[in-house]
Scaffold this active site. Structure first.
Site, PDB file in Angstrom:
ATOM      1  N   CYS A 272       0.830  -1.211   0.000  1.00 46.48           N
ATOM      2  CA  CYS A 272       0.000   0.000   0.000  1.00 46.48           C
ATOM      3  C   CYS A 272       0.865   1.263   0.000  1.00 46.48           C
ATOM      4  O   CYS A 272       0.722   2.119  -0.897  1.00 46.48           O
ATOM      5  CB  CYS A 272      -0.957  -0.033   1.182  1.00 46.48           C
TER       6      CYS A 272
HETATM    7  N1  LIG Z   1      -4.585  -4.233   4.987  1.00 51.84           N
HETATM    8  C1  LIG Z   1      -4.045  -3.530   3.999  1.00 51.84           C
HETATM    9  O1  LIG Z   1      -4.320  -2.333   3.830  1.00 51.84           O
HETATM   10  C2  LIG Z   1      -3.079  -4.192   3.042  1.00 51.84           C
HETATM   11  C3  LIG Z   1      -2.670  -3.475   1.928  1.00 51.84           C
HETATM   12  C4  LIG Z   1      -1.778  -4.062   1.021  1.00 51.84           C
HETATM   13  C5  LIG Z   1      -1.313  -5.358   1.247  1.00 51.84           C
HETATM   14  N2  LIG Z   1      -1.714  -6.021   2.367  1.00 51.84           N
HETATM   15  C6  LIG Z   1      -1.208  -7.385   2.556  1.00 51.84           C
HETATM   16  O2  LIG Z   1      -2.264  -8.276   2.232  1.00 51.84           O
HETATM   17  C7  LIG Z   1      -2.181  -9.455   3.046  1.00 51.84           C
HETATM   18  C8  LIG Z   1      -3.509  -9.622   3.780  1.00 51.84           C
HETATM   19  O3  LIG Z   1      -3.701  -8.483   4.611  1.00 51.84           O
HETATM   20  P1  LIG Z   1      -5.030  -8.275   5.454  1.00 51.84           P
HETATM   21  O4  LIG Z   1      -4.939  -6.899   6.004  1.00 51.84           O
HETATM   22  O5  LIG Z   1      -6.224  -8.668   4.650  1.00 51.84           O
HETATM   23  O6  LIG Z   1      -4.805  -9.366   6.628  1.00 51.84           O
HETATM   24  P2  LIG Z   1      -5.870  -9.951   7.652  1.00 51.84           P
HETATM   25  O7  LIG Z   1      -7.037  -9.025   7.759  1.00 51.84           O
HETATM   26  O8  LIG Z   1      -5.106 -10.282   8.881  1.00 51.84           O
HETATM   27  O9  LIG Z   1      -6.346 -11.321   6.951  1.00 51.84           O
HETATM   28  C9  LIG Z   1      -5.490 -12.410   6.757  1.00 51.84           C
HETATM   29  C10 LIG Z   1      -6.251 -13.549   6.083  1.00 51.84           C
HETATM   30  O10 LIG Z   1      -5.346 -14.626   5.828  1.00 51.84           O
HETATM   31  C11 LIG Z   1      -5.874 -15.856   6.373  1.00 51.84           C
HETATM   32  N3  LIG Z   1      -4.708 -16.619   6.845  1.00 51.84           N
HETATM   33  C12 LIG Z   1      -3.900 -16.306   7.898  1.00 51.84           C
HETATM   34  N4  LIG Z   1      -2.905 -17.207   8.010  1.00 51.84           N
HETATM   35  C13 LIG Z   1      -3.092 -18.111   6.999  1.00 51.84           C
HETATM   36  C14 LIG Z   1      -2.397 -19.286   6.594  1.00 51.84           C
HETATM   37  N5  LIG Z   1      -1.308 -19.720   7.256  1.00 51.84           N
HETATM   38  N6  LIG Z   1      -2.862 -19.967   5.521  1.00 51.84           N
HETATM   39  C15 LIG Z   1      -3.960 -19.551   4.856  1.00 51.84           C
HETATM   40  N7  LIG Z   1      -4.674 -18.440   5.203  1.00 51.84           N
HETATM   41  C16 LIG Z   1      -4.232 -17.735   6.250  1.00 51.84           C
HETATM   42  C17 LIG Z   1      -6.836 -15.431   7.456  1.00 51.84           C
HETATM   43  O11 LIG Z   1      -7.913 -16.343   7.591  1.00 51.84           O
HETATM   44  P3  LIG Z   1      -7.839 -17.689   8.459  1.00 51.84           P
HETATM   45  O12 LIG Z   1      -6.856 -17.412   9.595  1.00 51.84           O
HETATM   46  O13 LIG Z   1      -9.234 -17.934   8.925  1.00 51.84           O
HETATM   47  O14 LIG Z   1      -7.359 -18.752   7.516  1.00 51.84           O
HETATM   48  C18 LIG Z   1      -7.387 -14.118   6.900  1.00 51.84           C
HETATM   49  O15 LIG Z   1      -8.477 -14.376   6.037  1.00 51.84           O
HETATM   50  C19 LIG Z   1      -1.003  -9.228   4.007  1.00 51.84           C
HETATM   51  O16 LIG Z   1       0.136  -9.866   3.489  1.00 51.84           O
HETATM   52  C20 LIG Z   1      -0.809  -7.712   3.987  1.00 51.84           C
HETATM   53  O17 LIG Z   1       0.524  -7.331   4.256  1.00 51.84           O
HETATM   54  C21 LIG Z   1      -2.596  -5.481   3.263  1.00 51.84           C
END
Ligand SMILES: NC(=O)c1ccc[n+]([C@@H]2O[C@H](COP(=O)([O-])OP(=O)(O)OC[C@H]3O[C@@H](n4cnc5c(N)ncnc54)[C@H](OP(=O)(O)O)[C@@H]3O)[C@@H](O)[C@H]2O)c1
Length: 343
Positions: free
Chosen positions: A149
């Site tokens: 981001c």
């Molecule tokens: N938030 C932002 O603004 C943003 C922006 C750009 C990029 N990102 C990147 O996008 C990714 C997701 O971010 P987020 O903010 O959406 O995170 P989040 O809200 O913490 O969600 C993480 C998701 O991944 C799943 N998960 C966790 N561990 C896992 C595993 N070992 N195997 C399979 N699924 C797993 C979780 O579901 P379960 O635990 O139920 O499986 C959950 O659905 C991250 O790498 C982050 O750095 C985020």
């Protein structure tokens, strides 16, 4: 129709992907994973998707990911790289919203992410998904690294200046602020309402993981020249949004407004504001837009660029769908033209 799987469908970027993909005219959502919510109807967790997503969460092991055309990983860092090789071998294309395929050098990955890279052989072919720079390579990518981001806002802000060679590259400054959804949905004390509301702070001052990604991207735009960058992120008490204030020293005279307008005239998702205006995060909320203003305070030799995006859309899910459109030969803007919400 493009058959799509989403790994990590319960998180913030996951549900943002579902919102965009459920309304996308060329997409069939096929599998949505969650380890913690397997069996639950997706629209029981997210009533906003009622009537639009008729699926239940399944575990990543049970999900029929090999039958998809593309799988989005909306998971923490270090997950996609473990599953990418098998999926690619099965003919599935991958779009990773995490950082697994962003850094070209596995040693640099290990230095910043503290685990060895599980698929260094795929790093060489992975394409960095900043369409405004890499559109041609994105078309044929099998492994797509969706930019972070902060790196999206910072690179789009510096891009016209670096490309045109009108600034000195050794001392760029990026002072950036993010809303709390940037930290994801997982429970952490530091993200509680009473910890973040009515307060404002910097973090990662000594070195944030997005620093090497931004430096790598800007150096590439600069034709391989090294870029010196100070990057300081801040947490600000809003839900969505990134605001980047960028500073650079001009090395030669240029009409900055014209430079930015010309560079972005054919970029649907980058809006250069008229001279004298400043962008607000709420002007891009829930949209895939990046709005940019450029100015030269007091006619001095320091150029200031202001860039805003929604971290969950242009900073994550929206940019990922933009990349999917390019990869599958669809109109780049398909499913992404909804206007920002205001107030
Ligand atoms: N938030 C932002 O603004 C943003 C922006 C750009 C990029 N990102 C990147 O996008 C990714 C997701 O971010 P987020 O903010 O959406 O995170 P989040 O809200 O913490 O969600 C993480 C998701 O991944 C799943 N998960 C966790 N561990 C896992 C595993 N070992 N195997 C399979 N699924 C797993 C979780 O579901 P379960 O635990 O139920 O499986 C959950 O659905 C991250 O790498 C982050 O750095 C985020």
């Amino acid at each position: 129709m493009i058959k799509v799987g989403v790994v990590g469908g319960t998180g913030y970027t996951g549900v943002e992907l579902l919102r965009l993909l459920a309304a996308h005219p060329a997409v069939k959502l096929t599998a949505i994973t969650s380890r913690s919510e397997a069996g639950l109807r997706v629209d029981d967790m997210f009533p906003s998707l009622r009537g639009r997503v008729d699926l239940r969460f399944v575990t990543p092991q049970e999900a029929a990911l090999e039958s998809c055309d593309v799988v989005f990983f909306a998971t923490p860092n270090g997950i996609a790289m473990q599953q990418a090789a098998a999926l690619v071998a099965a003919g599935v294309r991958i779009i990773d919203l995490a950082a697994d395929f962003r850094l070209r050098d596995p040693a640099e990955w290990e230095q910043w992410y503290k685990i060895p890279h599980a698929a260094p052989e795929l790093l060489a072919e992975a394409v960095y998904g900043l369409a405004e720079v890499n559109r041609e390579q994105i078309k044929t990518a099998r492994v797509l690294a969706n930019p972070g981001c902060y790196p999206t806002a910072v690179q789009l802000g510096f891009l016209p200046l670096v490309e045109a060679g009108v600034i000195t590259l050794d001392h760029l400054i990026a002072d950036a602020k993010s809303g709390v959804s940037g930290a994801g949905k997982k429970a952490e004390v530091g993200n509680l309402y009473s910890e973040v509301t009515d307060s404002f702070k910097a973090y990662g001052v000594a070195g944030h993981r997005h620093l090497p990604e931004i430096r790598q991207g800007l150096a590439r735009i600069a034709g391989g020249k090294a870029v010196g960058l100070t990057f300081v992120p801040h947490l600000t008490p809003m839900i969505r949004g990134i605001h980047a204030t960028l500073y650079a020293r001009l090395s030669r005279e240029v009409d900055l407004q014209e430079l930015f307008e010309t560079r972005y005239q054919n970029e649907y998702f980058v809006d250069v504001l008229p001279a004298g205006r400043v962008p607000e995060t709420r002007s891009v909320r829930a949209s895939n837009m990046c709005r940019i203003a450029v100015c030269r305070p007091q006619g001095d030799d320091t150029v200031v660029v202001l860039a805003v995006i929604d971290n969950l859309v242009k900073g994550a899910a929206g940019q990922a769908v933009q990349n999917m459109n390019i990869m599958f030969g669809e109109e780049e803007t398909l499913g992404l033209t909804a206007l920002p919400v205001s107030p």
